[in-house]
Design a protein around this motif. Structure first.
Motif, PDB file in Angstrom:
ATOM      1  N   ASN A 341       0.802  -1.214   0.000  1.00 12.72           N
ATOM      2  CA  ASN A 341       0.000   0.000   0.000  1.00 12.72           C
ATOM      3  C   ASN A 341       0.835   1.265   0.000  1.00 12.72           C
ATOM      4  OD1 ASN A 341      -3.153  -0.408   0.273  1.00 12.72           O
ATOM      5  ND2 ASN A 341      -2.100  -2.179   1.124  1.00 12.72           N
ATOM      6  N   ALA A 342       2.111   1.150   0.322  1.00 13.39           N
ATOM      7  CA  ALA A 342       3.006   2.262   0.025  1.00 13.39           C
ATOM      8  C   ALA A 342       3.043   2.439  -1.488  1.00 13.39           C
ATOM      9  CB  ALA A 342       4.399   1.979   0.577  1.00 13.39           C
ATOM     10  N   ALA A 343       3.041   1.323  -2.203  1.00 13.74           N
ATOM     11  CA  ALA A 343       2.953   1.372  -3.667  1.00 13.74           C
ATOM     12  C   ALA A 343       1.625   1.967  -4.109  1.00 13.74           C
ATOM     13  CB  ALA A 343       3.121  -0.034  -4.243  1.00 13.74           C
ATOM     14  N   ASN A 344       0.564   1.629  -3.387  1.00 17.56           N
ATOM     15  CA  ASN A 344      -0.770   2.145  -3.693  1.00 17.56           C
ATOM     16  C   ASN A 344      -0.833   3.649  -3.478  1.00 17.56           C
ATOM     17  OD1 ASN A 344      -3.486   2.428  -4.178  1.00 17.56           O
ATOM     18  ND2 ASN A 344      -4.157   1.079  -2.546  1.00 17.56           N
ATOM     19  N   ALA A 345      -0.049   4.166  -2.536  1.00 19.08           N
ATOM     20  CA  ALA A 345       0.020   5.615  -2.320  1.00 19.08           C
ATOM     21  C   ALA A 345       0.952   6.278  -3.329  1.00 19.08           C
ATOM     22  CB  ALA A 345       0.495   5.902  -0.895  1.00 19.08           C
ATOM     23  N   LEU A 346       2.104   5.630  -3.557  1.00 23.27           N
ATOM     24  CA  LEU A 346       3.121   6.231  -4.427  1.00 23.27           C
ATOM     25  C   LEU A 346       2.685   6.276  -5.885  1.00 23.27           C
ATOM     26  CD1 LEU A 346       6.035   7.324  -4.618  1.00 23.27           C
ATOM     27  CD2 LEU A 346       6.786   4.954  -5.003  1.00 23.27           C
ATOM     28  N   GLY A 347       2.138   5.167  -6.395  1.00 26.75           N
ATOM     29  CA  GLY A 347       1.760   5.100  -7.795  1.00 26.75           C
ATOM     30  C   GLY A 347       0.747   6.163  -8.196  1.00 26.75           C
ATOM     31  N   PRO A 348      -0.428   6.232  -7.538  1.00 26.30           N
ATOM     32  CA  PRO A 348      -1.401   7.260  -7.889  1.00 26.30           C
ATOM     33  C   PRO A 348      -0.886   8.683  -7.678  1.00 26.30           C
ATOM     34  CG  PRO A 348      -2.455   5.521  -6.646  1.00 26.30           C
ATOM     35  CD  PRO A 348      -0.980   5.246  -6.589  1.00 26.30           C
ATOM     36  N   GLY A 352      -0.756  11.049 -10.739  1.00 27.43           N
ATOM     37  CA  GLY A 352      -1.557  12.265 -10.679  1.00 27.43           C
ATOM     38  C   GLY A 352      -0.718  13.512 -10.908  1.00 27.43           C
ATOM     39  N   ALA A 353       0.509  13.502 -10.349  1.00 31.19           N
ATOM     40  CA  ALA A 353       1.405  14.643 -10.549  1.00 31.19           C
ATOM     41  C   ALA A 353       1.786  14.774 -12.022  1.00 31.19           C
ATOM     42  CB  ALA A 353       2.654  14.479  -9.685  1.00 31.19           C
ATOM     43  N   ALA A 354       2.026  13.649 -12.693  1.00 27.31           N
ATOM     44  CA  ALA A 354       2.381  13.682 -14.108  1.00 27.31           C
ATOM     45  C   ALA A 354       1.219  14.194 -14.953  1.00 27.31           C
ATOM     46  CB  ALA A 354       2.804  12.289 -14.574  1.00 27.31           C
ATOM     47  N   ILE A 355      -0.001  13.766 -14.605  1.00 24.88           N
ATOM     48  CA  ILE A 355      -1.181  14.245 -15.340  1.00 24.88           C
ATOM     49  C   ILE A 355      -1.376  15.740 -15.112  1.00 24.88           C
ATOM     50  CG2 ILE A 355      -3.694  14.074 -15.496  1.00 24.88           C
ATOM     51  CD1 ILE A 355      -3.352  11.080 -14.726  1.00 24.88           C
ATOM     52  N   SER A 356      -1.258  16.178 -13.851  1.00 26.72           N
ATOM     53  CA  SER A 356      -1.433  17.591 -13.529  1.00 26.72           C
ATOM     54  C   SER A 356      -0.373  18.462 -14.209  1.00 26.72           C
ATOM     55  CB  SER A 356      -1.384  17.797 -12.012  1.00 26.72           C
ATOM     56  OG  SER A 356      -2.447  17.126 -11.375  1.00 26.72           O
ATOM     57  N   ALA A 357       0.809  17.874 -14.445  1.00 24.88           N
ATOM     58  CA  ALA A 357       1.884  18.608 -15.105  1.00 24.88           C
ATOM     59  C   ALA A 357       1.674  18.714 -16.617  1.00 24.88           C
ATOM     60  CB  ALA A 357       3.228  17.955 -14.802  1.00 24.88           C
ATOM     61  N   GLY A 358       0.624  18.078 -17.116  1.00 23.27           N
ATOM     62  CA  GLY A 358       0.291  18.222 -18.521  1.00 23.27           C
ATOM     63  C   GLY A 358       0.793  17.120 -19.432  1.00 23.27           C
ATOM     64  N   TYR A 359       1.184  15.961 -18.857  1.00 23.13           N
ATOM     65  CA  TYR A 359       1.716  14.879 -19.679  1.00 23.13           C
ATOM     66  C   TYR A 359       0.626  13.961 -20.226  1.00 23.13           C
ATOM     67  CZ  TYR A 359       6.375  16.269 -18.222  1.00 23.13           C
ATOM     68  OH  TYR A 359       7.526  16.993 -18.020  1.00 23.13           O
ATOM     69  N   GLY A 360      -0.622  14.207 -19.868  1.00 22.45           N
ATOM     70  CA  GLY A 360      -1.726  13.464 -20.459  1.00 22.45           C
ATOM     71  C   GLY A 360      -2.150  12.249 -19.647  1.00 22.45           C
ATOM     72  N   TRP A 361      -3.287  11.667 -20.052  1.00 24.95           N
ATOM     73  CA  TRP A 361      -3.866  10.557 -19.295  1.00 24.95           C
ATOM     74  C   TRP A 361      -3.092   9.246 -19.466  1.00 24.95           C
ATOM     75  CZ3 TRP A 361      -6.897  11.746 -15.546  1.00 24.95           C
ATOM     76  CH2 TRP A 361      -7.722  12.886 -15.626  1.00 24.95           C
ATOM     77  N   THR A 362      -2.176   9.171 -20.432  1.00 21.18           N
ATOM     78  CA  THR A 362      -1.367   7.951 -20.575  1.00 21.18           C
ATOM     79  C   THR A 362      -0.068   8.026 -19.777  1.00 21.18           C
ATOM     80  OG1 THR A 362      -0.289   8.811 -22.575  1.00 21.18           O
ATOM     81  CG2 THR A 362      -2.284   7.487 -22.877  1.00 21.18           C
ATOM     82  N   ALA A 363       0.200   9.149 -19.142  1.00 28.68           N
ATOM     83  CA  ALA A 363       1.431   9.302 -18.365  1.00 28.68           C
ATOM     84  C   ALA A 363       1.586   8.239 -17.275  1.00 28.68           C
ATOM     85  CB  ALA A 363       1.492  10.698 -17.751  1.00 28.68           C
ATOM     86  N   PRO A 364       0.500   7.758 -16.636  1.00 30.44           N
ATOM     87  CA  PRO A 364       0.674   6.715 -15.627  1.00 30.44           C
ATOM     88  C   PRO A 364       1.411   5.472 -16.139  1.00 30.44           C
ATOM     89  CG  PRO A 364      -1.501   7.655 -15.429  1.00 30.44           C
ATOM     90  CD  PRO A 364      -0.895   8.257 -16.670  1.00 30.44           C
ATOM     91  N   GLY A 365       1.318   5.184 -17.438  1.00 28.48           N
ATOM     92  CA  GLY A 365       2.033   4.029 -17.976  1.00 28.48           C
ATOM     93  C   GLY A 365       3.536   4.194 -17.862  1.00 28.48           C
ATOM     94  N   TRP A 366       4.050   5.370 -18.253  1.00 29.79           N
ATOM     95  CA  TRP A 366       5.489   5.618 -18.160  1.00 29.79           C
ATOM     96  C   TRP A 366       5.939   5.670 -16.711  1.00 29.79           C
ATOM     97  CZ3 TRP A 366       8.373   4.844 -22.173  1.00 29.79           C
ATOM     98  CH2 TRP A 366       7.835   5.008 -23.458  1.00 29.79           C
TER      99      TRP A 366
END
Length: 402
Positions: A341-348, A352-366
């Motif tokens: 669950n540290a992973a569960n906190a870290l991943g989102p 979320g930070a990558a999406i908010s920075a403007g990298y798009g909805w596919t940024a979670p993959g990278w």
């Protein structure tokens, strides 16, 4: 476990009760992700900010796992498991009544506190009733968690669409209370071993292999959660898909987790290290390919199934902790779910930070791919140190020149 074995039925009931608890916990954990758009809208939050409720639950697991495992080490396992499930029911009841964002964060944190200790103790009980198939027994307990991604999370999303997101957590209250009753009826008492007390569990904190295994899970698992948390907005906002299709992809994801969980448990009983390495390599590759999966819904479904197979790392690392923890079995097993669950906190959070920075909805993959690579690096260090320690020193005379 065969039909001719007189103890097979009893073991099946024990594993069923333990897996039911996994289903209840998985339902509350993954429902918070699939219900994200609904409570964000009701509370007037952006989805990246509302995702902090997911992280709050995960942080509750991280805080509660070592504390409750330490305090409960001297209790019979059945009694401890029943108490933990009652606490989970209470935490989710608070979530049902959450009137504000702050209340939601606090109630999700409280709901997460018993999570890690439950799975840690349940894994130890399962392994004790199937000692010749430990990884598979742990996988069967975790089966409840993965089934929650097939049934619980999509059902919660449907409930959010129809009668409101709060009912998704109300159902968890009922499931947790049913688990408490089932464990009380079917599980063995399993009193603590003679001479064992909570202080003996602290030896896990000085074990390098325990920390490296936990680190591999805390980093490596983050990739899967980075993607899972944002599947709904990726589909509806990034791809323009109807919200009605979100539960379908969540079911596909859950099937992938279930297949990965059972398959990895079977493989780990035969080659644990190679299974762990293979799962992290696989995760790094398929997560990096997420941007290629958003061309159409069918391709996304195949991609989500592939990503979800990486969830099989759970029972593999849980069993490894049993091997390296020595006398600190309860604390180490519970800490696995703190790492999860540290992973569960870290991943989102990073996604979320990558999406908010403007990298798009596919940024979670990278983001997820990089996390999987980080987990793999930690695991390889763990195996290297273990092998180095097991290799006897070479006599000096053999190192001299010819």
């Amino acid at each position: 476990m065969t039909a001719s074995d007189p103890g097979a039925g009893k073991r099946a009931l024990v594993l069923f009760a333990l897996a039911l608890g996994g289903f209840a916990i998985g339902s509350t954990e993954f429902s918070a992700m699939s219900l994200l758009p609904f409570y964000a809208r009701e509370l007037g939050l952006s989805e990246p900010v509302a995702a902090h409720a997911i992280s709050a639950y995960a942080l509750g697991v991280v805080a509660g796992a070592p504390l409750l495992a330490f305090l409960g080490a001297g209790l019979p396992r059945r009694r401890l498991l029943v108490g933990l499930m009652i606490a989970i029911a209470a935490g989710n009841a608070l979530t049902v009544w959450a009137p504000t964002y702050g209340w939601l964060l606090a109630s999700r944190f409280v709901s997460g506190l018993p999570h890690g200790a439950y799975f840690g103790v349940a894994a130890l009980m399962a392994a004790s009733v199937m000692p010749d198939k430990r990884a598979q027994s742990v996988a069967l307990v975790m089966l409840g968690l993965t089934l929650a991604t097939i049934i619980g999370s999509p059902a919660a999303n449907f409930i959010g669409l129809t009668i409101g997101w709060r009912w998704g957590f109300a159902i968890v209250v009922v499931l947790a209370l049913l688990t408490a009753l089932s464990v009380q009826l079917f599980a063995p008492l399993q009193r603590p071993e003679n001479g064992r007390d909570p202080k003996s569990e602290l030896s896990a904190l000085g074990n390098t292999q325990v920390w490296l295994t936990l680190g591999a899970g805390a980093i490596g698992f983050g990739g899967m959660f980075a993607v899972y948390s944002f599947i709904a907005p990726l589909m509806t906002e990034g791809m323009g898909v109807s919200p009605d299709m979100v539960p379908v992809i969540l079911v596909v994801f859950g099937i992938g987790m279930t297949v990965g969980n059972l398959g990895a448990g079977w493989l780990a009983d035969r080659a644990m290290k190679r299974t762990a390495i293979g799962l992290l390599v696989w995760s790094a590759i398929v997560l990096a390919a997420l941007p290629l999966m958003t061309g159409n819904l069918l391709l996304l479904g195949i991609g989500c199934f592939a990503i979800a197979l990486g969830g099989g790392l759970g029972p593999v690392l849980q069993t490894r902790l049993m091997d390296v923890a020595g006398e600190a079995q309860t604390l180490a097993a519970s800490l696995h779910h703190a790492a999860f669950n540290a992973a569960n906190a870290l991943g989102p959070f990073l996604a979320g930070a990558a999406i908010s920075a403007g990298y798009g909805w596919t940024a979670p993959g990278w983001v997820g791919s990089l996390l999987a690579i980080g987990g793999l690096a930690i695991l390889l260090v763990s195996f290297w140190l273990e092998r180095r320690r097991a290799t006897p020193d070479i006599p000096a005379e053999l190192c001299s020149a010819e």
